[in-house]
Write a protein that holds these residues in place. Structure first.
Motif: not given
Length: 482
Positions: A242, A244-246, A270-271, A311, A313-314
């Motif tokens: 994905e 979106v990553q932690s 950052y999300l 979370c 965005l990588r």
């Protein structure tokens, strides 16, 4: 004189009656499209029989917003008409046109505000702007301002006027054969012999045919596909993940300390969402705080689970590599990923906030640092770069680390990414006991060098002219082995 086609003859015959006419009118007479008529006219012009005039007409028309203002006047005019002695700012704020109109009135110096009262300045009006809205004049200052505001818009129409010249008229008077031409002989025509008296279309073998542009993928996508094919041929498996990553997988699992500069807002998107930590996260916490069960001392301090749940965005595809290893801790592993990553970058010819990265990992019992150099050298040579060298580097999650460089004529040695052997602090929490070779390479940098670009942004643009003229690379091209 070169042979005329039937369509050119039909056009000349029509022009002999009309003398001069627009392409649209001729198209209606000849039961054709205006574009086809213009094409025939250009052919006749090349043969000295007709003349084609390209007439460009510019118009200034109101936009959808401008049409509304033509009915109800400009926002500033609407407000200006409401201002009387004693008018208060609060009175004007109730009007729908206030948001736009009030700013325009102040900008043009039509009003002044004294306390809460709004007053008109003497001998001021919006008559010139209203006149420009209804009767725009090209180049006039008020018209330019309305165009800039998006109230008016310039449009350009092109029409073609086609006329016959004396040489063409003389040819028509001599007589034209307007019989239907045959371009392809049928079986029946050959058997019956009717082809002998048919009007056969003549061909000019020296004339270049119309350029046909085949469908093709974007040059950048073709290059990515080529990289993918090379790695598949080298025995790698493609991994996916994905966008979106932690922060746990993007940073913590790669043994990046929680106060590392790369984790700050200026580098990372950052999300607001958070995700739960995976099973076994305690081993990673211990690794950061005191080195876990290894000889490492860790980073010390207190590891914050809340920060790891954030979370992002990588920022690199290495987050996918460590997740793949966690799911496949037993050797052998040989995997790669070509994916988009995101970082806060100012957009310029060499930087964009999103770009592609090529990630690769090899894990087995007896692999060494020399194997890593061999993999990288083989990959770049298959990509067409014959001279490859390596210089020492530093990364938080590999040791030893190296930066591959390739030689490019006119540029010299160009650094292409980073690579190394994963540190024990990265692999131990997931039960990986064998050495892991890893690399992250810049895809866009390779693309710019291969495609001869100076602006990175061109890779992400749909420039049809560039796409049409760019060659399709064959499997054996660019130094790859056939």
């Amino acid at each position: 004189m070169a042979e005329l086609t039937l369509n050119e003859k039909r056009l000349l015959a029509a022009l002999a009656k009309e003398k001069k006419a627009d392409a649209e009118h001729l198209a209606s007479l000849l039961d054709a499209t205006p574009e086809a008529v213009v094409q025939w006219a250009h052919l006749a012009e090349d043969k000295g029989l007709a003349k084609v005039e390209r007439i460009v007409e510019k118009q200034i028309l109101p936009t959808e917003e401008g049409e509304q203002y033509r009915k109800f006047n400009l926002p500033e005019t609407q407000l200006f008409a409401l201002i009387r002695p004693g008018t208060q700012l609060a009175d004007l704020q109730k009007h729908p046109a206030f948001k736009i109109g009030f700013g325009q009135l102040r900008k043009k110096g039509l009003i002044r505000v004294e306390g809460s009262a709004v007053l008109k300045n003497e001998n001021m009006s919006t008559a010139a702007e209203e006149s420009a809205l209804r009767n725009p004049v090209s180049g006039e200052s008020h018209t330019k301002k309305l165009i800039k505001r998006g109230i008016l818009a310039e449009s350009e129409t092109v029409r073609y006027a086609i006329s016959i010249i004396p040489e063409g008229l003389a040819l028509v008077h001599q007589g034209l054969d307007l019989r239907e031409e045959i371009g392809t002989l049928t079986r029946d025509q050959i058997l019956s012999g009717s082809w002998k008296t048919a009007s056969l279309r003549r061909y000019d073998v020296k004339k270049l045919p119309k350029t046909v542009y085949p469908g093709k993928s974007h040059p950048y996508q073709r290059l990515i596909d080529e990289m993918r094919q090379i790695l598949l041929e080298m025995g790698f498996t493609e991994m996916h993940g994905e966008i979106v990553q932690s922060a746990f997988w993007n940073f913590d699992a790669l043994f990046q300390p929680q106060d590392h500069p790369a984790r700050e807002m200026q580098d990372t998107f950052y999300l607001k969402e958070e995700v739960s930590l995976p099973d076994g996260w305690e081993c990673l916490r211990d690794m950061h705080e005191h080195g876990g069960n290894t000889s490492s001392t860790g980073w010390g301090g207190k590891w914050n689970p809340g920060k790891a749940k954030q979370c992002v965005l990588r920022t690199h595809t290495t987050s996918l590599s460590i997740q793949y290893l966690a799911a496949h801790p037993e050797p052998p592993v040989k995997a790669f990923c070509i994916g988009r990553v995101y970082r806060r970058e100012a957009i310029d010819p060499t930087h964009t906030p999103e770009f592609e990265q090529l990630e690769g990992i090899v894990m087995d019992k007896d692999v060494t640092f020399r194997h890593l150099l061999g993999f990288l050298k083989e990959f770049y040579q298959r990509m067409g770069f014959s001279d490859v060298r390596f210089r020492p580097g530093f990364f938080p999650y590999t040791e030893p680390s190296v930066e591959p460089e390739i030689w490019v004529d006119g540029l010299g040695w160009v650094e292409m990414g980073g690579a190394g052997v994963f540190r024990q602090e990265v692999t131990d929490p997931w039960g990986v006991e064998c050495p892991v070779l890893a690399w992250g390479l810049g895809v866009s940098r390779v693309a710019m060098l291969r495609l001869g670009l100076k602006d990175l942004r061109q890779l992400y643009q749909s420039d049809l002219e560039w796409i049409r003229n760019s060659p399709v690379h064959a499997p054996g091209a660019a130094g790859r082995k056939a």
